[in-house]
Write a protein that holds these residues in place. Structure first.
Motif, PDB file in Angstrom:
ATOM      1  N   GLY A  82       0.787  -1.228   0.000  1.00  0.00           N
ATOM      2  CA  GLY A  82       0.000   0.000   0.000  1.00  0.00           C
ATOM      3  C   GLY A  82       0.818   1.276   0.000  1.00  0.00           C
ATOM      4  O   GLY A  82       0.286   2.355   0.267  1.00  0.00           O
ATOM      5  N   LEU A  83       2.120   1.167  -0.317  1.00  0.00           N
ATOM      6  CA  LEU A  83       2.974   2.342  -0.263  1.00  0.00           C
ATOM      7  C   LEU A  83       3.120   3.072  -1.593  1.00  0.00           C
ATOM      8  O   LEU A  83       3.410   4.279  -1.609  1.00  0.00           O
ATOM      9  CB  LEU A  83       4.365   1.953   0.264  1.00  0.00           C
ATOM     10  N   ILE A  84       2.967   2.360  -2.697  1.00  0.00           N
ATOM     11  CA  ILE A  84       3.025   3.015  -4.001  1.00  0.00           C
ATOM     12  C   ILE A  84       1.885   2.519  -4.876  1.00  0.00           C
ATOM     13  O   ILE A  84       1.279   1.481  -4.599  1.00  0.00           O
ATOM     14  CB  ILE A  84       4.384   2.799  -4.732  1.00  0.00           C
ATOM     15  N   GLU A  85       1.635   3.290  -5.918  1.00  0.00           N
ATOM     16  CA  GLU A  85       0.689   2.843  -6.933  1.00  0.00           C
ATOM     17  C   GLU A  85       1.414   2.810  -8.262  1.00  0.00           C
ATOM     18  O   GLU A  85       2.251   3.656  -8.551  1.00  0.00           O
ATOM     19  CB  GLU A  85      -0.550   3.733  -6.984  1.00  0.00           C
ATOM     20  N   ARG A  86       1.101   1.801  -9.023  1.00  0.00           N
ATOM     21  CA  ARG A  86       1.684   1.612 -10.352  1.00  0.00           C
ATOM     22  C   ARG A  86       0.554   1.768 -11.357  1.00  0.00           C
ATOM     23  O   ARG A  86      -0.479   1.127 -11.227  1.00  0.00           O
ATOM     24  CB  ARG A  86       2.288   0.208 -10.464  1.00  0.00           C
ATOM     25  N   THR A  87       0.765   2.634 -12.351  1.00  0.00           N
ATOM     26  CA  THR A  87      -0.249   2.842 -13.389  1.00  0.00           C
ATOM     27  C   THR A  87       0.435   2.880 -14.751  1.00  0.00           C
ATOM     28  O   THR A  87       1.617   3.210 -14.854  1.00  0.00           O
ATOM     29  CB  THR A  87      -1.019   4.167 -13.176  1.00  0.00           C
ATOM     30  N   ARG A  88      -0.315   2.562 -15.769  1.00  0.00           N
ATOM     31  CA  ARG A  88       0.205   2.650 -17.139  1.00  0.00           C
ATOM     32  C   ARG A  88       0.361   4.107 -17.522  1.00  0.00           C
ATOM     33  O   ARG A  88      -0.479   4.942 -17.203  1.00  0.00           O
ATOM     34  CB  ARG A  88      -0.739   1.951 -18.126  1.00  0.00           C
ATOM     35  N   ALA A  99       4.000   6.190  -8.215  1.00  0.00           N
ATOM     36  CA  ALA A  99       3.721   7.309  -7.320  1.00  0.00           C
ATOM     37  C   ALA A  99       3.507   6.763  -5.919  1.00  0.00           C
ATOM     38  O   ALA A  99       2.978   5.659  -5.741  1.00  0.00           O
ATOM     39  CB  ALA A  99       2.482   8.079  -7.772  1.00  0.00           C
ATOM     40  N   LEU A 100       3.942   7.532  -4.932  1.00  0.00           N
ATOM     41  CA  LEU A 100       3.693   7.151  -3.547  1.00  0.00           C
ATOM     42  C   LEU A 100       2.240   7.409  -3.196  1.00  0.00           C
ATOM     43  O   LEU A 100       1.673   8.426  -3.606  1.00  0.00           O
ATOM     44  CB  LEU A 100       4.583   7.974  -2.607  1.00  0.00           C
ATOM     45  N   THR A 101       1.659   6.519  -2.428  1.00  0.00           N
ATOM     46  CA  THR A 101       0.334   6.748  -1.875  1.00  0.00           C
ATOM     47  C   THR A 101       0.492   7.682  -0.670  1.00  0.00           C
ATOM     48  O   THR A 101       1.620   8.000  -0.262  1.00  0.00           O
ATOM     49  CB  THR A 101      -0.293   5.420  -1.408  1.00  0.00           C
TER      50      THR A 101
END
Length: 164
Positions: A82-88, A99-101
């Protein structure tokens, strides 16, 4: 005739120092649920994000000096935590942006504070983080890191003196 070993080589000392510091950072950030490698990733991402950037995994790999495949593995683990999000990346569907959550930002701020305090202790033998010896040491390390790994390839020396 040799009178014994001349002492440790610079390469051996750099390796020992890197391991010593890695272990120290691992221990310092473990209570926050991070490893040294994960800390390197989230702290770099934190700095890039504060500058308004949302880097790709590749850019973050280049920035940290870690292999892209390892960054991908770390990013998946950090996403699961739950520390980062990965997106296309909308501009390049092959690229993954990181990006960091909010939770990731909070943990990273804590980790940065812990590591800064640790760094002060580790650099105390040189006079501390802002000491002239530390600045000189940093310049020397930067020089070594900026040097290419492979020797330069001479311009067509292999073809000199040989008939076409």
């Amino acid at each position: 005739m040799s009178k014994g070993s001349p002492g440790p080589t610079p390469g051996f000392l750099v390796w020992r120092l890197a391991n010593k510091w890695r272990v120290a950072v691992d221990r310092a950030v473990a209570p926050l649920g991070l490893t040294h490698a994960q800390y390197s990733l989230v702290s770099s991402l934190y700095g890039m994000q504060r500058a308004g950037d949302r880097p790709s995994q590749r850019r973050l790999a280049d920035h940290t000096g870690l292999e892209a495949l390892y960054v991908s593995k770390l990013a998946r683990a950090l996403e699961s935590a739950g520390l980062i999000e990965r997106t296309r990346d909308p501009r390049d569907p092959r690229a993954v942006q990181l990006a960091l959550t909010e939770q990731g930002q909070a943990v990273t701020r804590q980790a940065v504070a812990v590591v800064q305090e640790l760094l002060g202790r580790l650099l105390e033998p040189l006079g501390g983080p802002d000491a002239p010896r530390t600045r000189a040491f940093t310049e020397e390390l930067t020089t070594l890191l900026d040097a290419p790994l492979a020797p330069p390839v001479p311009d067509d020396e292999s073809n000199q003196g040989t008939p076409p």
